[in-house]
Design a protein around this motif. Structure first.
Motif, PDB file in Angstrom:
ATOM      1  N   LEU A  22       0.769  -1.219   0.300  1.00 22.63           N
ATOM      2  CA  LEU A  22       0.133   0.139  -0.026  1.00 22.63           C
ATOM      3  C   LEU A  22       0.441   1.237  -0.157  1.00 22.63           C
ATOM      4  O   LEU A  22       0.257   1.629  -0.987  1.00 22.63           O
ATOM      5  CB  LEU A  22      -0.690  -0.137   1.260  1.00 22.63           C
ATOM      6  CG  LEU A  22      -1.850  -1.003   0.855  1.00 22.63           C
ATOM      7  CD1 LEU A  22      -2.923  -1.047   2.097  1.00 22.63           C
ATOM      8  CD2 LEU A  22      -2.931  -0.261   0.127  1.00 22.63           C
ATOM      9  N   LEU A  23       1.834   0.998   0.727  1.00 23.90           N
ATOM     10  CA  LEU A  23       2.508   2.534   0.716  1.00 23.90           C
ATOM     11  C   LEU A  23       3.135   2.195  -0.459  1.00 23.90           C
ATOM     12  O   LEU A  23       3.577   4.004  -1.248  1.00 23.90           O
ATOM     13  CB  LEU A  23       3.978   2.327   1.785  1.00 23.90           C
ATOM     14  CG  LEU A  23       4.532   3.636   1.434  1.00 23.90           C
ATOM     15  CD1 LEU A  23       4.213   4.705   2.336  1.00 23.90           C
ATOM     16  CD2 LEU A  23       5.677   2.435   2.588  1.00 23.90           C
ATOM     17  N   VAL A  24       3.531   1.587  -1.367  1.00 21.81           N
ATOM     18  CA  VAL A  24       4.383   1.599  -2.399  1.00 21.81           C
ATOM     19  C   VAL A  24       3.470   1.898  -3.867  1.00 21.81           C
ATOM     20  O   VAL A  24       3.995   3.000  -4.701  1.00 21.81           O
ATOM     21  CB  VAL A  24       4.861   0.161  -2.899  1.00 21.81           C
ATOM     22  CG1 VAL A  24       4.974   0.352  -4.572  1.00 21.81           C
ATOM     23  CG2 VAL A  24       6.502  -0.163  -1.907  1.00 21.81           C
ATOM     24  N   MET A  25       2.327   1.392  -3.199  1.00 26.41           N
ATOM     25  CA  MET A  25       0.792   2.566  -4.078  1.00 26.41           C
ATOM     26  C   MET A  25       0.858   3.490  -4.244  1.00 26.41           C
ATOM     27  O   MET A  25       0.725   4.510  -5.267  1.00 26.41           O
ATOM     28  CB  MET A  25      -0.168   1.597  -4.239  1.00 26.41           C
ATOM     29  CG  MET A  25       0.100  -0.087  -4.378  1.00 26.41           C
ATOM     30  SD  MET A  25       0.749  -0.056  -6.805  1.00 26.41           S
ATOM     31  CE  MET A  25      -1.649   0.213  -6.536  1.00 26.41           C
ATOM     32  N   LEU A  26       0.552   4.211  -2.531  1.00 24.96           N
ATOM     33  CA  LEU A  26      -0.064   5.713  -3.186  1.00 24.96           C
ATOM     34  C   LEU A  26       1.438   6.482  -3.194  1.00 24.96           C
ATOM     35  O   LEU A  26       1.097   7.504  -3.417  1.00 24.96           O
ATOM     36  CB  LEU A  26      -0.048   5.500  -1.440  1.00 24.96           C
ATOM     37  CG  LEU A  26      -1.220   4.633  -0.899  1.00 24.96           C
ATOM     38  CD1 LEU A  26      -1.267   4.911   0.981  1.00 24.96           C
ATOM     39  CD2 LEU A  26      -2.415   5.499  -1.556  1.00 24.96           C
ATOM     40  N   SER A  27       2.594   5.638  -2.859  1.00 25.17           N
ATOM     41  CA  SER A  27       3.957   6.631  -3.172  1.00 25.17           C
ATOM     42  C   SER A  27       3.614   7.325  -5.007  1.00 25.17           C
ATOM     43  O   SER A  27       3.578   8.070  -5.316  1.00 25.17           O
ATOM     44  CB  SER A  27       4.838   6.159  -2.461  1.00 25.17           C
ATOM     45  OG  SER A  27       4.810   6.197  -1.858  1.00 25.17           O
ATOM     46  N   ALA A  28       3.290   6.080  -5.520  1.00 25.65           N
ATOM     47  CA  ALA A  28       2.820   6.146  -6.686  1.00 25.65           C
ATOM     48  C   ALA A  28       2.311   6.893  -7.538  1.00 25.65           C
ATOM     49  O   ALA A  28       2.381   7.577  -8.565  1.00 25.65           O
ATOM     50  CB  ALA A  28       3.133   4.732  -7.871  1.00 25.65           C
ATOM     51  N   LEU A  29       0.771   7.002  -6.279  1.00 24.70           N
ATOM     52  CA  LEU A  29       0.191   8.578  -7.270  1.00 24.70           C
ATOM     53  C   LEU A  29       0.973   9.964  -7.362  1.00 24.70           C
ATOM     54  O   LEU A  29       0.217  10.417  -7.664  1.00 24.70           O
ATOM     55  CB  LEU A  29      -1.090   8.226  -6.204  1.00 24.70           C
ATOM     56  CG  LEU A  29      -1.917   7.422  -6.216  1.00 24.70           C
ATOM     57  CD1 LEU A  29      -2.882   7.115  -4.731  1.00 24.70           C
ATOM     58  CD2 LEU A  29      -2.307   6.684  -7.544  1.00 24.70           C
ATOM     59  N   ILE A  30       1.791  10.341  -6.284  1.00 27.05           N
ATOM     60  CA  ILE A  30       2.688  11.632  -6.171  1.00 27.05           C
ATOM     61  C   ILE A  30       2.550  12.239  -7.393  1.00 27.05           C
ATOM     62  O   ILE A  30       2.267  13.137  -7.892  1.00 27.05           O
ATOM     63  CB  ILE A  30       3.601  11.585  -5.019  1.00 27.05           C
ATOM     64  CG1 ILE A  30       2.932  11.352  -4.122  1.00 27.05           C
ATOM     65  CG2 ILE A  30       4.324  13.702  -5.580  1.00 27.05           C
ATOM     66  CD1 ILE A  30       3.556  10.879  -2.959  1.00 27.05           C
ATOM     67  N   PRO A  31       3.122  11.123  -8.652  1.00 24.04           N
ATOM     68  CA  PRO A  31       3.612  12.013 -10.042  1.00 24.04           C
ATOM     69  C   PRO A  31       2.735  12.028 -10.651  1.00 24.04           C
ATOM     70  O   PRO A  31       2.555  12.176 -11.916  1.00 24.04           O
ATOM     71  CB  PRO A  31       4.505  10.831 -10.156  1.00 24.04           C
ATOM     72  CG  PRO A  31       5.119   9.967  -9.490  1.00 24.04           C
ATOM     73  CD  PRO A  31       4.179  10.131  -7.856  1.00 24.04           C
ATOM     74  N   ILE A  32       1.470  11.704 -10.344  1.00 23.54           N
ATOM     75  CA  ILE A  32       0.022  11.234 -11.308  1.00 23.54           C
ATOM     76  C   ILE A  32      -0.176  12.724 -11.447  1.00 23.54           C
ATOM     77  O   ILE A  32      -0.808  13.415 -11.912  1.00 23.54           O
ATOM     78  CB  ILE A  32      -0.550   9.464 -10.858  1.00 23.54           C
ATOM     79  CG1 ILE A  32       0.210   8.731 -11.471  1.00 23.54           C
ATOM     80  CG2 ILE A  32      -2.121  10.286 -11.753  1.00 23.54           C
ATOM     81  CD1 ILE A  32      -0.982   7.645 -11.256  1.00 23.54           C
ATOM     82  N   PHE A  33      -0.544  13.227  -9.824  1.00 24.22           N
ATOM     83  CA  PHE A  33      -0.390  14.246  -9.191  1.00 24.22           C
ATOM     84  C   PHE A  33      -0.006  16.095  -9.588  1.00 24.22           C
ATOM     85  O   PHE A  33      -0.655  16.438  -9.435  1.00 24.22           O
ATOM     86  CB  PHE A  33      -1.460  14.081  -8.406  1.00 24.22           C
ATOM     87  CG  PHE A  33      -3.235  13.418  -8.516  1.00 24.22           C
ATOM     88  CD1 PHE A  33      -3.961  14.054  -8.591  1.00 24.22           C
ATOM     89  CD2 PHE A  33      -2.808  12.048  -7.812  1.00 24.22           C
ATOM     90  CE1 PHE A  33      -5.057  12.454  -9.078  1.00 24.22           C
ATOM     91  CE2 PHE A  33      -4.122  11.549  -7.507  1.00 24.22           C
ATOM     92  CZ  PHE A  33      -4.842  11.555  -8.438  1.00 24.22           C
ATOM     93  N   SER A  34       1.350  15.343  -9.522  1.00 29.71           N
ATOM     94  CA  SER A  34       1.493  16.739  -9.010  1.00 29.71           C
ATOM     95  C   SER A  34       3.251  15.821 -10.400  1.00 29.71           C
ATOM     96  O   SER A  34       4.258  15.423 -10.097  1.00 29.71           O
ATOM     97  CB  SER A  34       2.889  16.471  -8.198  1.00 29.71           C
ATOM     98  OG  SER A  34       3.545  17.626  -8.315  1.00 29.71           O
ATOM     99  N   ARG A  35       3.666  16.582 -11.663  1.00 32.27           N
ATOM    100  CA  ARG A  35       4.125  16.658 -12.667  1.00 32.27           C
ATOM    101  C   ARG A  35       4.640  17.640 -13.294  1.00 32.27           C
ATOM    102  O   ARG A  35       5.269  17.679 -14.226  1.00 32.27           O
ATOM    103  CB  ARG A  35       2.845  16.589 -14.017  1.00 32.27           C
ATOM    104  CG  ARG A  35       2.106  15.346 -13.579  1.00 32.27           C
ATOM    105  CD  ARG A  35       1.097  14.981 -14.806  1.00 32.27           C
ATOM    106  NE  ARG A  35       0.318  13.239 -14.878  1.00 32.27           N
ATOM    107  CZ  ARG A  35      -0.369  13.259 -15.888  1.00 32.27           C
ATOM    108  NH1 ARG A  35      -0.747  13.303 -16.758  1.00 32.27           N
ATOM    109  NH2 ARG A  35      -1.201  11.963 -15.472  1.00 32.27           N
ATOM    110  N   SER A  36       5.276  18.147 -12.172  1.00 31.81           N
ATOM    111  CA  SER A  36       6.365  19.362 -12.881  1.00 31.81           C
ATOM    112  C   SER A  36       7.627  18.787 -12.534  1.00 31.81           C
ATOM    113  O   SER A  36       8.900  19.424 -12.760  1.00 31.81           O
ATOM    114  CB  SER A  36       6.046  20.319 -11.580  1.00 31.81           C
ATOM    115  OG  SER A  36       4.931  21.396 -11.899  1.00 31.81           O
TER     116      SER A  36
END
Length: 198
Positions: A22-36
């Motif tokens: 779950l930690l790995v999955m949730l961390s991977a969501l950050i680049p999806i919503f923050s793409r700078s």
């Protein structure tokens, strides 16, 4: 009956696996919503190698625990036919490899760069671009020297509508480490256009 993330009686090892997954999955969501953020090409390749090594080690550990009876897959997996298992297994491994690469190439370096990176600037050209897709911002500035597939620099619709068509000279402001660049502002050279920020 489930209580929280696992059913009663779930072995400790499986609880740890669920937590790490779950930690790995949730961390991977950050680049999806923050793409700078744009990872350095060298680090992107290194992150892929690390993701392959970590995924291989995880598969080996699960297989070892399975042979010892210390870990068992979830119920539905056990009811699948051997053909379906051998078909789905590479897809699951590939998906986890991608997620782990996002963590290593994007999430961790982006956070580190935002906190510890040095200020940097460069001149380039930008152009208006309309985003597509549910996860994409609809009004963007496309940087001529940035071609990373996950990078997006968003602007508000009013500023977007005021910009002319075609390339515009601009100054890109970012924070930089050896792992990549985090772009936080684009300053257009034309005086009539205000600064833009994501």
């Amino acid at each position: 009956m489930r209580h929280g993330l696992w059913a009663p009686g779930t072995p400790t090892r499986q609880r740890w696996l669920i937590g790490v997954f779950l930690l790995v999955m949730l961390s991977a969501l950050i680049p999806i919503f923050s793409r700078s953020f744009v990872p350095a090409s060298g680090w992107s390749r290194t992150a892929l190698l690390l993701a392959v090594l970590c995924t291989s080690a995880a598969c080996g550990l699960l297989w070892y625990w399975f042979r010892l009876g210390l870990w068992t897959p979830a119920g539905p997996w056990l009811s699948y036919s051997p053909v379906k298992r051998w078909t789905l297994a590479p897809l699951c491994v590939g998906f986890f490899l991608l997620v782990l690469w996002l963590d290593l190439a994007m999430t961790a370096p982006m956070l580190l760069t935002r906190w510890t990176g040095e200020e940097a600037s460069r001149s380039t050209q930008v152009q208006k671009k309309r985003g597509s897709g549910r996860r994409s911002c609809h009004h963007q500035l496309q940087l001529a020297d940035t071609r990373f597939w996950l990078f997006e620099f968003c602007v508000d619709s009013d500023a977007f509508d005021q910009l002319p068509e075609g390339p515009l000279p601009a100054m890109v402001l970012s924070r930089r480490t050896a792992l990549g660049d985090y772009v936080y502002a684009v300053r257009l050279h034309a005086p009539e256009h205000p600064d833009s920020a994501p």
